[in-house]
Design an enzyme around this catalytic site. Structure first.
Site, PDB file in Angstrom:
ATOM      1  N   GLY A   1       5.596 -34.349  57.372  1.00 32.02           N
ATOM      2  CA  GLY A   1       6.378 -33.527  56.441  1.00 32.02           C
ATOM      3  C   GLY A   1       6.049 -32.053  56.490  1.00 32.02           C
ATOM      4  N   ASP A   2       4.925 -31.674  57.138  1.00 28.43           N
ATOM      5  CA  ASP A   2       4.575 -30.246  57.202  1.00 28.43           C
ATOM      6  C   ASP A   2       5.480 -29.510  58.187  1.00 28.43           C
ATOM      7  OD1 ASP A   2       2.595 -30.084  55.352  1.00 28.43           O
ATOM      8  OD2 ASP A   2       0.928 -30.048  56.776  1.00 28.43           O
TER       9      ASP A   2
ATOM     10  N   ARG B   1       1.596 -20.047  56.483  1.00 25.13           N
ATOM     11  CA  ARG B   1       2.219 -20.004  55.159  1.00 25.13           C
ATOM     12  C   ARG B   1       2.112 -18.599  54.569  1.00 25.13           C
ATOM     13  NH1 ARG B   1       3.336 -24.107  56.984  1.00 25.13           N
ATOM     14  NH2 ARG B   1       3.239 -26.218  56.140  1.00 25.13           N
TER      15      ARG B   1
ATOM     16  N   SER C   1      10.651 -23.426  43.971  1.00 23.76           N
ATOM     17  CA  SER C   1       9.677 -23.510  45.058  1.00 23.76           C
ATOM     18  C   SER C   1      10.340 -23.237  46.407  1.00 23.76           C
ATOM     19  CB  SER C   1       9.097 -24.926  45.054  1.00 23.76           C
ATOM     20  OG  SER C   1       8.451 -25.195  46.269  1.00 23.76           O
TER      21      SER C   1
ATOM     22  N   LYS D   1      13.700 -29.647  42.177  1.00 24.61           N
ATOM     23  CA  LYS D   1      13.784 -28.196  41.932  1.00 24.61           C
ATOM     24  C   LYS D   1      15.215 -27.698  42.146  1.00 24.61           C
ATOM     25  CE  LYS D   1       9.534 -27.292  40.787  1.00 24.61           C
ATOM     26  NZ  LYS D   1       9.213 -26.881  39.413  1.00 24.61           N
TER      27      LYS D   1
ATOM     28  N   TYR E   1      10.438 -34.061  45.109  1.00 23.43           N
ATOM     29  CA  TYR E   1       9.973 -32.860  44.403  1.00 23.43           C
ATOM     30  C   TYR E   1      10.918 -31.682  44.683  1.00 23.43           C
ATOM     31  CZ  TYR E   1       7.251 -28.631  43.502  1.00 23.43           C
ATOM     32  OH  TYR E   1       6.855 -27.380  43.074  1.00 23.43           O
TER      33      TYR E   1
ATOM     34  N   SER F   1      -3.961 -30.399  32.862  1.00 22.86           N
ATOM     35  CA  SER F   1      -4.760 -29.213  32.526  1.00 22.86           C
ATOM     36  C   SER F   1      -5.757 -29.622  31.449  1.00 22.86           C
ATOM     37  CB  SER F   1      -3.866 -28.060  32.055  1.00 22.86           C
ATOM     38  OG  SER F   1      -2.967 -28.498  31.063  1.00 22.86           O
TER      39      SER F   1
ATOM     40  N   ARG G   1       0.052 -33.318  59.489  1.00 23.65           N
ATOM     41  CA  ARG G   1       0.370 -34.049  58.247  1.00 23.65           C
ATOM     42  C   ARG G   1       1.881 -34.281  58.221  1.00 23.65           C
ATOM     43  NH1 ARG G   1      -1.392 -31.242  52.593  1.00 23.65           N
ATOM     44  NH2 ARG G   1       0.166 -29.725  53.265  1.00 23.65           N
TER      45      ARG G   1
HETATM   46  P1  NAD Z   1      -0.024 -27.135  36.899  1.00 26.93           P
HETATM   47  O1  NAD Z   1       0.031 -28.627  37.034  1.00 26.93           O
HETATM   48  O2  NAD Z   1      -1.350 -26.480  36.948  1.00 26.93           O
HETATM   49  O3  NAD Z   1       0.704 -26.688  35.550  1.00 26.93           O
HETATM   50  C1  NAD Z   1       1.750 -27.433  34.976  1.00 26.93           C
HETATM   51  C2  NAD Z   1       1.416 -27.640  33.512  1.00 26.93           C
HETATM   52  O4  NAD Z   1       2.465 -28.400  32.920  1.00 26.93           O
HETATM   53  C3  NAD Z   1       0.114 -28.437  33.304  1.00 26.93           C
HETATM   54  O5  NAD Z   1      -0.707 -27.753  32.383  1.00 26.93           O
HETATM   55  C4  NAD Z   1       0.586 -29.769  32.739  1.00 26.93           C
HETATM   56  O6  NAD Z   1      -0.355 -30.319  31.823  1.00 26.93           O
HETATM   57  C5  NAD Z   1       1.887 -29.372  32.072  1.00 26.93           C
HETATM   58  N1  NAD Z   1       2.842 -30.465  31.957  1.00 26.93           N
HETATM   59  C6  NAD Z   1       3.217 -31.354  32.921  1.00 26.93           C
HETATM   60  N2  NAD Z   1       4.123 -32.205  32.423  1.00 26.93           N
HETATM   61  C7  NAD Z   1       4.349 -31.846  31.130  1.00 26.93           C
HETATM   62  C8  NAD Z   1       5.182 -32.334  30.096  1.00 26.93           C
HETATM   63  N3  NAD Z   1       5.971 -33.412  30.294  1.00 26.93           N
HETATM   64  N4  NAD Z   1       5.167 -31.725  28.893  1.00 26.93           N
HETATM   65  C9  NAD Z   1       4.358 -30.643  28.693  1.00 26.93           C
HETATM   66  N5  NAD Z   1       3.545 -30.144  29.626  1.00 26.93           N
HETATM   67  C10 NAD Z   1       3.549 -30.736  30.832  1.00 26.93           C
HETATM   68  O7  NAD Z   1       0.955 -26.554  38.014  1.00 26.93           O
HETATM   69  P2  NAD Z   1       1.170 -25.051  38.480  1.00 26.93           P
HETATM   70  O8  NAD Z   1       0.626 -24.907  39.852  1.00 26.93           O
HETATM   71  O9  NAD Z   1       0.742 -24.115  37.420  1.00 26.93           O
HETATM   72  O10 NAD Z   1       2.763 -25.050  38.638  1.00 26.93           O
HETATM   73  C11 NAD Z   1       3.612 -24.608  37.603  1.00 26.93           C
HETATM   74  C12 NAD Z   1       5.052 -24.752  38.059  1.00 26.93           C
HETATM   75  O11 NAD Z   1       5.230 -24.032  39.279  1.00 26.93           O
HETATM   76  C13 NAD Z   1       5.479 -26.192  38.352  1.00 26.93           C
HETATM   77  O12 NAD Z   1       6.800 -26.374  37.889  1.00 26.93           O
HETATM   78  C14 NAD Z   1       5.422 -26.265  39.871  1.00 26.93           C
HETATM   79  O13 NAD Z   1       6.351 -27.208  40.379  1.00 26.93           O
HETATM   80  C15 NAD Z   1       5.821 -24.853  40.266  1.00 26.93           C
HETATM   81  N6  NAD Z   1       5.330 -24.483  41.586  1.00 26.93           N
HETATM   82  C16 NAD Z   1       3.992 -24.536  41.853  1.00 26.93           C
HETATM   83  C17 NAD Z   1       3.531 -24.217  43.132  1.00 26.93           C
HETATM   84  C18 NAD Z   1       2.067 -24.293  43.479  1.00 26.93           C
HETATM   85  O14 NAD Z   1       1.738 -24.323  44.676  1.00 26.93           O
HETATM   86  N7  NAD Z   1       1.157 -24.304  42.506  1.00 26.93           N
HETATM   87  C19 NAD Z   1       4.435 -23.824  44.119  1.00 26.93           C
HETATM   88  C20 NAD Z   1       5.798 -23.756  43.811  1.00 26.93           C
HETATM   89  C21 NAD Z   1       6.234 -24.091  42.527  1.00 26.93           C
HETATM   90  N1  UFG Z   2      -3.701 -27.935  55.370  1.00 24.77           N
HETATM   91  C1  UFG Z   2      -4.728 -28.404  56.173  1.00 24.77           C
HETATM   92  N2  UFG Z   2      -5.697 -29.168  55.590  1.00 24.77           N
HETATM   93  C2  UFG Z   2      -5.691 -29.481  54.260  1.00 24.77           C
HETATM   94  C3  UFG Z   2      -4.630 -28.995  53.452  1.00 24.77           C
HETATM   95  C4  UFG Z   2      -3.642 -28.230  54.039  1.00 24.77           C
HETATM   96  O1  UFG Z   2      -4.766 -28.151  57.361  1.00 24.77           O
HETATM   97  O2  UFG Z   2      -6.600 -30.198  53.799  1.00 24.77           O
HETATM   98  C5  UFG Z   2      -2.660 -27.084  55.978  1.00 24.77           C
HETATM   99  C6  UFG Z   2      -1.253 -27.661  55.916  1.00 24.77           C
HETATM  100  O3  UFG Z   2      -1.020 -28.506  57.021  1.00 24.77           O
HETATM  101  C7  UFG Z   2      -0.393 -26.398  55.919  1.00 24.77           C
HETATM  102  C8  UFG Z   2      -1.257 -25.373  55.169  1.00 24.77           C
HETATM  103  O4  UFG Z   2      -2.590 -25.872  55.228  1.00 24.77           O
HETATM  104  O5  UFG Z   2      -0.227 -25.942  57.243  1.00 24.77           O
HETATM  105  C9  UFG Z   2      -0.863 -25.207  53.702  1.00 24.77           C
HETATM  106  O6  UFG Z   2      -0.839 -26.477  53.080  1.00 24.77           O
HETATM  107  P1  UFG Z   2      -0.780 -26.632  51.477  1.00 24.77           P
HETATM  108  O7  UFG Z   2      -0.846 -28.095  51.196  1.00 24.77           O
HETATM  109  O8  UFG Z   2      -1.805 -25.769  50.840  1.00 24.77           O
HETATM  110  O9  UFG Z   2       0.640 -26.011  51.100  1.00 24.77           O
HETATM  111  P2  UFG Z   2       2.115 -26.436  51.511  1.00 24.77           P
HETATM  112  O10 UFG Z   2       2.719 -25.263  52.231  1.00 24.77           O
HETATM  113  O11 UFG Z   2       2.139 -27.719  52.218  1.00 24.77           O
HETATM  114  O12 UFG Z   2       2.829 -26.675  50.100  1.00 24.77           O
HETATM  115  C10 UFG Z   2       2.578 -25.851  48.958  1.00 24.77           C
HETATM  116  C11 UFG Z   2       2.634 -26.699  47.703  1.00 24.77           C
HETATM  117  C12 UFG Z   2       4.028 -27.133  47.399  1.00 24.77           C
HETATM  118  C13 UFG Z   2       4.922 -25.922  47.328  1.00 24.77           C
HETATM  119  C14 UFG Z   2       4.850 -25.192  48.645  1.00 24.77           C
HETATM  120  C15 UFG Z   2       5.720 -23.976  48.620  1.00 24.77           C
HETATM  121  O13 UFG Z   2       1.810 -27.853  47.848  1.00 24.77           O
HETATM  122  O14 UFG Z   2       4.082 -27.765  46.134  1.00 24.77           O
HETATM  123  O15 UFG Z   2       3.503 -24.814  48.895  1.00 24.77           O
HETATM  124  O16 UFG Z   2       5.593 -23.294  47.440  1.00 24.77           O
HETATM  125  F1  UFG Z   2       6.198 -26.306  47.092  1.00 24.77           F
END
Ligand code: NAD
Ligand code: UFG
Length: 373
Positions: free
Chosen positions: A317-318, A254, A148, A176, A172, A60, A315
């Site tokens: 793993g999807d 999704r 997640s 979790k 990952y 960030s 992709r």
């Molecule tokens: P993000 O990367 O934008 O935010 C995470 C923040 O944590 C960042 O600001 C980073 O600088 C900070 N950080 C990382 N490691 C650190 C450390 N060791 N010490 C202190 N700060 C640290 O991610 P986000 O999308 O805001 O996700 C937040 C949480 O939600 C994560 O735990 C992620 O796994 C979970 N999550 C996100 C998604 C998604 O799609 N965005 C989906 C499911 C779960």
């Molecule tokens: N997709 C494309 N092209 C791209 C990117 C994604 O076609 O360039 C497709 C993927 O195949 C999938 C859909 O768009 O069908 C969504 O893909 P994302 O990568 O946006 O999201 P995911 O569902 O794969 O995974 C996300 C986060 C994970 C999180 C999960 C559930 O990346 O960290 O949602 O919360 F765990």
């Protein structure tokens, strides 16, 4: 829809939530400068809670603090440091006397976790352990954890409810689940702990102001930021991974969730724990599935731009399709998402247009209280 609403509760809800008298508690947001953490900070302030951010800015930009000040009128406190540094987290807890913790900090790229599993386990699992060890000696006993939907893997059916079997398919996702296990063991060993586990589906979009949003570094892995960057002209075309899935239009489905709805879910979770409610594990999604082509068309409508695309193989793993059953979140937290895919695309596009380079064009704020460890 609710386009004019700022993050947090809408005006009528705000009146109701204020009546609950969970006000002026400090809440530590680890990873609070990140995508979901920054939106949650705004929602917390709206709800009368005081967010204390802790972040090492590894994913960030300190410029987000300046934006948060513009948006909220408050100079938020942000402690700069690593969650793995237990002494640092202890010191932050001692100085701020936080009543609750939301643990966002961690690493989140599924593909990267396959390549660097030890780093993912260290930061995600080690980070949670460090935070818990720092909080344990204090009087704080409420923690909300960012989990997640990936813990469910490829579900046999949809919608997914919280009783579905676990099938984590990446380090990952396993990290979790390990964190969920650690929290469950802790709550079993000491029932004074109240733990809220939130399993997010696919958070997207940005605050309606366009001041804060998702700012991925490099080439985005995720669909919505990629689509935004094609629409704004930063990338040539979207590659759609697979057109032969067993879904209505052949592309992956999704459960996209507006990040401001997700932020409100955190407020509801913290309030429930602070009002001495028991712990919970709930899905946060909308309960609606949208295909890749559905997102693309909604984005074209919101932006008025054509999003160039091509179909490429799936992709690895999807999974074909997943979306949440959100009834437990509704009954447990009184929370429900209010924004639809059009709102998500509109706000993502607004953010993208106003910030084509994300936060990078700005320098760190001196207006906010940023403390180095
Ligand atoms: P993000 O990367 O934008 O935010 C995470 C923040 O944590 C960042 O600001 C980073 O600088 C900070 N950080 C990382 N490691 C650190 C450390 N060791 N010490 C202190 N700060 C640290 O991610 P986000 O999308 O805001 O996700 C937040 C949480 O939600 C994560 O735990 C992620 O796994 C979970 N999550 C996100 C998604 C998604 O799609 N965005 C989906 C499911 C779960
Ligand atoms: N997709 C494309 N092209 C791209 C990117 C994604 O076609 O360039 C497709 C993927 O195949 C999938 C859909 O768009 O069908 C969504 O893909 P994302 O990568 O946006 O999201 P995911 O569902 O794969 O995974 C996300 C986060 C994970 C999180 C999960 C559930 O990346 O960290 O949602 O919360 F765990």
């Amino acid at each position: 829809m609710t386009g004019q609403a700022v993050c947090g509760f809408h005006p009528t809800q705000r009146v109701a939530s204020r009546r609950q008298l969970i006000l002026n508690h400090k809440v530590l947001l680890t990873g609070g400068a990140g995508y979901i953490g920054s939106h949650t900070a705004v929602a917390m302030l709206e709800a009368g809670l005081i967010p204390v951010l802790l972040d090492d800015f590894s994913n960030s930009d300190p410029a987000v603090l300046n934006r948060l000040k513009q948006l909220t009128g408050h100079a938020l406190t942000c402690e700069r440091g690593d969650v793995l540094d237990t002494q640092f987290v202890s010191d932050v807890m001692r100085r701020h006397q936080c009543s609750a913790v939301v643990h966002f900090a961690g690493l989140k790229a599924v593909g990267e976790s396959v390549e660097q599993p030890l780093r993912y386990y260290r930061v995600n699992v080690g980070g949670l352990l460090s935070v818990l060890e720092a909080v344990q000696p204090t009087t704080c006993r409420s923690i909300v954890f960012s989990s997640s939907a990936t813990v469910y893997g490829d579900p046999a059916t949809v919608p997914i409810d919280e009783t579905f079997p676990y099938a984590p398919e990446s380090p990952y996702a396993r990290s979790k689940l390990m964190c969920e296990d650690i929290l469950a063991s802790l709550a079993m060993s000491d029932p004074s702990w109240r733990v809220g586990v939130l399993r997010y589906f696919n958070p997207v979009g940005a605050h309606a102001s366009g001041l804060i949003g998702e700012d991925p570094s490099g080439i985005p892995n995720n669909l919505m930021p990629f689509v935004s960057q094609v629409a704004v002209g930063k990338r040539e075309k979207l590659r759609i991974f697979g057109k032969d899935y067993p879904t209505a239009d052949g592309t992956g489905v999704r459960d996209y969730l507006h990040v401001c709805d997700l932020a409100d879910g955190h407020v509801a979770a913290v309030k429930r724990l602070l009002s001495q409610g028991p712990g919970f594990t709930v899905n946060l999604g909308t309960g609606q599935g949208t295909s890749v082509l559905g997102v693309l068309h909604a984005f074209e409508k919101a932006s008025g731009r054509t999003v160039a695309h091509e179909f490429v193989p799936r992709r690895p793993g999807d999974v074909a399709e997943y979306f949440a059953n959100v009834s437990l979140a509704e009954s447990t937290l009184g929370w429900r998402a209010s924004r639809n895919i059009d709102d998500m695309c509109r706000d993502a596009w607004n953010w993208q247009q106003k910030n084509p380079e994300g936060y990078r064009s700005e320098t760190a704020s001196t207006a906010c209280e940023l403390h180095a460890a």
